[in-house]
Design a protein around this motif. Structure first.
Motif, PDB file in Angstrom:
ATOM      1  N   LYS A  87      44.365  64.501  46.201  1.00 44.27           N
ATOM      2  CA  LYS A  87      44.044  65.286  47.383  1.00 44.27           C
ATOM      3  C   LYS A  87      45.295  65.668  48.169  1.00 44.27           C
ATOM      4  CE  LYS A  87      41.055  65.347  51.484  1.00 44.27           C
ATOM      5  NZ  LYS A  87      40.379  66.601  51.107  1.00 44.27           N
ATOM      6  N   ARG A  88      46.301  64.789  48.198  1.00 41.94           N
ATOM      7  CA  ARG A  88      47.485  65.031  49.026  1.00 41.94           C
ATOM      8  C   ARG A  88      48.750  65.348  48.243  1.00 41.94           C
ATOM      9  NH1 ARG A  88      45.474  66.762  53.541  1.00 41.94           N
ATOM     10  NH2 ARG A  88      44.059  65.281  54.522  1.00 41.94           N
ATOM     11  N   ILE A  89      48.835  64.935  46.968  1.00 44.46           N
ATOM     12  CA  ILE A  89      50.069  65.095  46.196  1.00 44.46           C
ATOM     13  C   ILE A  89      49.747  65.579  44.782  1.00 44.46           C
ATOM     14  CG2 ILE A  89      52.046  63.906  45.172  1.00 44.46           C
ATOM     15  CD1 ILE A  89      52.078  62.032  47.530  1.00 44.46           C
ATOM     16  N   ASP A  90      50.518  66.556  44.311  1.00 47.01           N
ATOM     17  CA  ASP A  90      50.473  66.986  42.914  1.00 47.01           C
ATOM     18  C   ASP A  90      51.858  66.772  42.303  1.00 47.01           C
ATOM     19  OD1 ASP A  90      47.965  67.851  43.633  1.00 47.01           O
ATOM     20  OD2 ASP A  90      48.474  69.974  43.618  1.00 47.01           O
ATOM     21  N   PHE A  91      51.878  66.318  41.048  1.00 50.11           N
ATOM     22  CA  PHE A  91      53.142  66.113  40.340  1.00 50.11           C
ATOM     23  C   PHE A  91      53.043  66.742  38.958  1.00 50.11           C
ATOM     24  CE2 PHE A  91      55.615  63.641  37.255  1.00 50.11           C
ATOM     25  CZ  PHE A  91      56.890  63.810  37.767  1.00 50.11           C
ATOM     26  N   VAL A  92      54.048  67.540  38.582  1.00 49.91           N
ATOM     27  CA  VAL A  92      54.069  68.207  37.283  1.00 49.91           C
ATOM     28  C   VAL A  92      55.425  67.984  36.626  1.00 49.91           C
ATOM     29  CG1 VAL A  92      53.917  70.420  36.054  1.00 49.91           C
ATOM     30  CG2 VAL A  92      52.491  70.013  38.062  1.00 49.91           C
ATOM     31  N   THR A  93      55.408  67.726  35.326  1.00 48.82           N
ATOM     32  CA  THR A  93      56.655  67.685  34.563  1.00 48.82           C
ATOM     33  C   THR A  93      56.425  68.344  33.204  1.00 48.82           C
ATOM     34  OG1 THR A  93      58.436  66.252  33.731  1.00 48.82           O
ATOM     35  CG2 THR A  93      56.183  65.410  33.559  1.00 48.82           C
ATOM     36  N   GLY A  94      57.453  69.028  32.699  1.00 53.37           N
ATOM     37  CA  GLY A  94      57.323  69.727  31.426  1.00 53.37           C
ATOM     38  C   GLY A  94      58.600  69.661  30.609  1.00 53.37           C
ATOM     39  N   TYR A  95      58.438  69.663  29.288  1.00 53.22           N
ATOM     40  CA  TYR A  95      59.591  69.605  28.387  1.00 53.22           C
ATOM     41  C   TYR A  95      59.362  70.552  27.215  1.00 53.22           C
ATOM     42  CZ  TYR A  95      63.156  67.869  25.200  1.00 53.22           C
ATOM     43  OH  TYR A  95      64.232  67.780  24.348  1.00 53.22           O
ATOM     44  N   SER A  96      60.400  71.298  26.840  1.00 53.68           N
ATOM     45  CA  SER A  96      60.297  72.272  25.752  1.00 53.68           C
ATOM     46  C   SER A  96      60.335  71.577  24.393  1.00 53.68           C
ATOM     47  CB  SER A  96      61.443  73.292  25.836  1.00 53.68           C
ATOM     48  OG  SER A  96      61.391  73.991  27.050  1.00 53.68           O
ATOM     49  N   LEU A  97      59.274  71.736  23.622  1.00 50.71           N
ATOM     50  CA  LEU A  97      59.228  71.199  22.269  1.00 50.71           C
ATOM     51  C   LEU A  97      59.871  72.154  21.269  1.00 50.71           C
ATOM     52  CD1 LEU A  97      55.524  69.921  22.268  1.00 50.71           C
ATOM     53  CD2 LEU A  97      57.604  68.606  22.766  1.00 50.71           C
ATOM     54  N   TYR A  98      59.765  73.445  21.561  1.00 51.87           N
ATOM     55  CA  TYR A  98      60.344  74.470  20.685  1.00 51.87           C
ATOM     56  C   TYR A  98      60.772  75.643  21.542  1.00 51.87           C
ATOM     57  CZ  TYR A  98      60.704  78.313  17.373  1.00 51.87           C
ATOM     58  OH  TYR A  98      61.154  79.388  16.664  1.00 51.87           O
ATOM     59  N   THR A  99      61.933  76.208  21.256  1.00 54.17           N
ATOM     60  CA  THR A  99      62.429  77.334  22.041  1.00 54.17           C
ATOM     61  C   THR A  99      62.852  78.479  21.131  1.00 54.17           C
ATOM     62  OG1 THR A  99      64.649  76.370  22.080  1.00 54.17           O
ATOM     63  CG2 THR A  99      63.220  75.901  23.945  1.00 54.17           C
ATOM     64  N   GLY A 100      62.439  79.680  21.499  1.00 56.73           N
ATOM     65  CA  GLY A 100      62.793  80.857  20.722  1.00 56.73           C
ATOM     66  C   GLY A 100      64.284  81.107  20.689  1.00 56.73           C
ATOM     67  N   LYS A 101      64.778  81.564  19.569  1.00 58.45           N
ATOM     68  CA  LYS A 101      66.220  81.680  19.362  1.00 58.45           C
ATOM     69  C   LYS A 101      66.863  82.828  20.140  1.00 58.45           C
ATOM     70  CE  LYS A 101      65.990  79.553  14.795  1.00 58.45           C
ATOM     71  NZ  LYS A 101      66.465  78.266  15.316  1.00 58.45           N
ATOM     72  N   PHE A 102      66.095  83.804  20.576  1.00 59.47           N
ATOM     73  CA  PHE A 102      66.680  84.876  21.374  1.00 59.47           C
ATOM     74  C   PHE A 102      67.260  84.351  22.679  1.00 59.47           C
ATOM     75  CE2 PHE A 102      64.320  88.672  19.432  1.00 59.47           C
ATOM     76  CZ  PHE A 102      65.481  89.168  18.873  1.00 59.47           C
ATOM     77  N   TYR A 103      66.616  83.325  23.241  1.00 59.58           N
ATOM     78  CA  TYR A 103      66.979  82.874  24.574  1.00 59.58           C
ATOM     79  C   TYR A 103      67.698  81.538  24.595  1.00 59.58           C
ATOM     80  CZ  TYR A 103      63.494  86.378  25.830  1.00 59.58           C
ATOM     81  OH  TYR A 103      62.791  87.532  25.951  1.00 59.58           O
ATOM     82  N   SER A 104      67.722  80.817  23.491  1.00 55.03           N
ATOM     83  CA  SER A 104      68.171  79.428  23.555  1.00 55.03           C
ATOM     84  C   SER A 104      69.320  79.118  22.614  1.00 55.03           C
ATOM     85  CB  SER A 104      67.000  78.510  23.216  1.00 55.03           C
ATOM     86  OG  SER A 104      66.578  78.715  21.880  1.00 55.03           O
ATOM     87  N   THR A 105      70.088  78.093  23.000  1.00 58.00           N
ATOM     88  CA  THR A 105      71.090  77.473  22.140  1.00 58.00           C
ATOM     89  C   THR A 105      70.950  75.974  22.340  1.00 58.00           C
ATOM     90  OG1 THR A 105      72.870  77.271  23.764  1.00 58.00           O
ATOM     91  CG2 THR A 105      72.630  79.406  22.667  1.00 58.00           C
ATOM     92  N   SER A 106      71.776  75.205  21.690  1.00 56.62           N
ATOM     93  CA  SER A 106      71.706  73.754  21.849  1.00 56.62           C
ATOM     94  C   SER A 106      72.073  73.326  23.260  1.00 56.62           C
ATOM     95  CB  SER A 106      72.645  73.070  20.845  1.00 56.62           C
ATOM     96  OG  SER A 106      73.984  73.510  21.061  1.00 56.62           O
ATOM     97  N   ASP A 107      72.671  74.234  24.039  1.00 54.54           N
ATOM     98  CA  ASP A 107      73.124  73.880  25.385  1.00 54.54           C
ATOM     99  C   ASP A 107      72.065  74.061  26.458  1.00 54.54           C
ATOM    100  OD1 ASP A 107      75.710  73.262  24.494  1.00 54.54           O
ATOM    101  OD2 ASP A 107      76.254  75.384  24.520  1.00 54.54           O
ATOM    102  N   ASN A 108      70.961  74.708  26.163  1.00 52.63           N
ATOM    103  CA  ASN A 108      70.014  74.951  27.247  1.00 52.63           C
ATOM    104  C   ASN A 108      68.549  74.795  26.834  1.00 52.63           C
ATOM    105  OD1 ASN A 108      69.687  77.272  25.737  1.00 52.63           O
ATOM    106  ND2 ASN A 108      69.562  78.616  27.524  1.00 52.63           N
ATOM    107  N   THR A 109      68.310  73.806  25.982  1.00 53.99           N
ATOM    108  CA  THR A 109      66.942  73.553  25.550  1.00 53.99           C
ATOM    109  C   THR A 109      66.425  72.178  25.962  1.00 53.99           C
ATOM    110  OG1 THR A 109      67.732  72.698  23.425  1.00 53.99           O
ATOM    111  CG2 THR A 109      67.175  75.044  23.545  1.00 53.99           C
ATOM    112  N   ASN A 110      67.232  71.364  26.623  1.00 55.32           N
ATOM    113  CA  ASN A 110      66.846  69.982  26.897  1.00 55.32           C
ATOM    114  C   ASN A 110      66.494  69.710  28.355  1.00 55.32           C
ATOM    115  OD1 ASN A 110      67.230  69.109  24.208  1.00 55.32           O
ATOM    116  ND2 ASN A 110      69.434  69.030  24.542  1.00 55.32           N
TER     117      ASN A 110
END
Length: 204
Positions: A87-110
Motif C-alpha cells: 500500500k505504501r511502498i513499491d520496489f522493482v528490480t530488473g536484469y538483462s538476460l539477453y541484449t540485442g547486438k545493435f545496442y550492446s557490448t560487453s561493457d553495457n549489458t550488466n
C-alpha cells in the motif's frame, strides 16, 4: 511526443501476460517500442509479489541503426524483472538476460535496474506516488552508458466514473549519458529526454 498503451490479461489468479506499445510522432523512427511479457504473481499478507520475463523490441533510428522486429539477434532484449507492491511502498528490480547486438557490448549489458516508489496517498479514489529509479552500471536496455539515477518522477491519479485519470512528470538526472553504446546520436546526446510529462487513463 508519443502515444503509449499497456495491456494486461489475467490468465489465472497467478499468471498474467501483456504488452506495452509506444509509437512516436517523429518521422525518424526511434522511440517506437513493443514489449511482450509473461508473469507470475502472488499475494502475501496484503502485499503483491510479481516476477516477469519481458521481451523488448526497440525500433532503431533510421539514420544509422536500421532494425526490424524479426531481427532477434540485434534489436530485442530479454529482461527478468521482480516487483514487490504494498500500500505504501513499491520496489522493482530488473536484469538483462539477453541484449540485442545493435545496442550492446560487453561493457553495457550488466547494469541492474533498481526502482523505489513511495505512495503517500493510496486509497480507493486518489493516489500520489513518488519514484526514484536508476542503474548500477551502463545498461543497453536503459540506453545509458553511465550508472546513476535515470528517473525521478511524481504521479497523481484520480478515479472518475470508474476510470483512473493520471498525470506524471519525470526528470532524468543522467540524461547526458543517454545513447546506445558506440552510437553517438545527436538527438540523444543533448538532452532530448531531460524532462518528460505524460497524461493517461487506466481501466480495470
Amino acid at each position: 511526443p508519443t502515444v503509449q498503451a499497456l495491456l494486461v490479461y489475467d490468465i489465472t489468479d497467478h499468471f498474467e501476460a501483456g504488452s506495452f506499445l509506444s509509437t512516436t510522432f517523429s518521422n525518424v523512427g526511434y522511440g517506437n517500442t513493443v514489449n511482450v511479457f509473461f508473469g507470475y504473481k502472488t499475494k502475501i499478507k496484503g502485499s503483491e509479489l510479481t516476477f516477469h520475463v519481458d521481451d523488448y523490441y526497440f525500433n532503431g533510428d533510421k539514420t544509422n541503426i536500421p532494425t526490424d522486429y524479426a531481427d532477434w539477434k540485434n534489436s530485442h532484449f530479454v529482461e527478468a524483472r521482480f516487483k514487490y507492491k504494498s500500500k505504501r511502498i513499491d520496489f522493482v528490480t530488473g536484469y538483462s538476460l539477453y541484449t540485442g547486438k545493435f545496442y550492446s557490448t560487453s561493457d553495457n549489458t550488466n547494469g541492474v535496474y533498481i526502482e523505489l516508489t513511495g505512495n503517500p496517498i493510496n486509497n480507493d479514489y486518489e493516489k500520489l506516488s513518488i519514484t526514484c529509479g536508476g542503474i548500477t552500471a551502463p545498461s543497453a536496455l536503459n540506453f545509458h552508458d553511465k550508472a546513476g539515477i535515470t528517473n525521478l518522477s511524481i504521479k497523481y491519479e484520480k478515479l472518475f466514473k470508474g476510470i483512473w485519470l493520471w498525470i506524471q512528470t519525470t526528470y532524468n538526472p543522467n540524461y547526458k549519458y543517454i545513447a546506445p553504446f558506440g552510437y553517438d546520436r545527436e538527438e540523444y546526446r543533448y538532452g532530448i529526454s531531460k524532462l518528460n510529462m505524460s497524461l493517461g487513463l487506466s481501466w480495470k
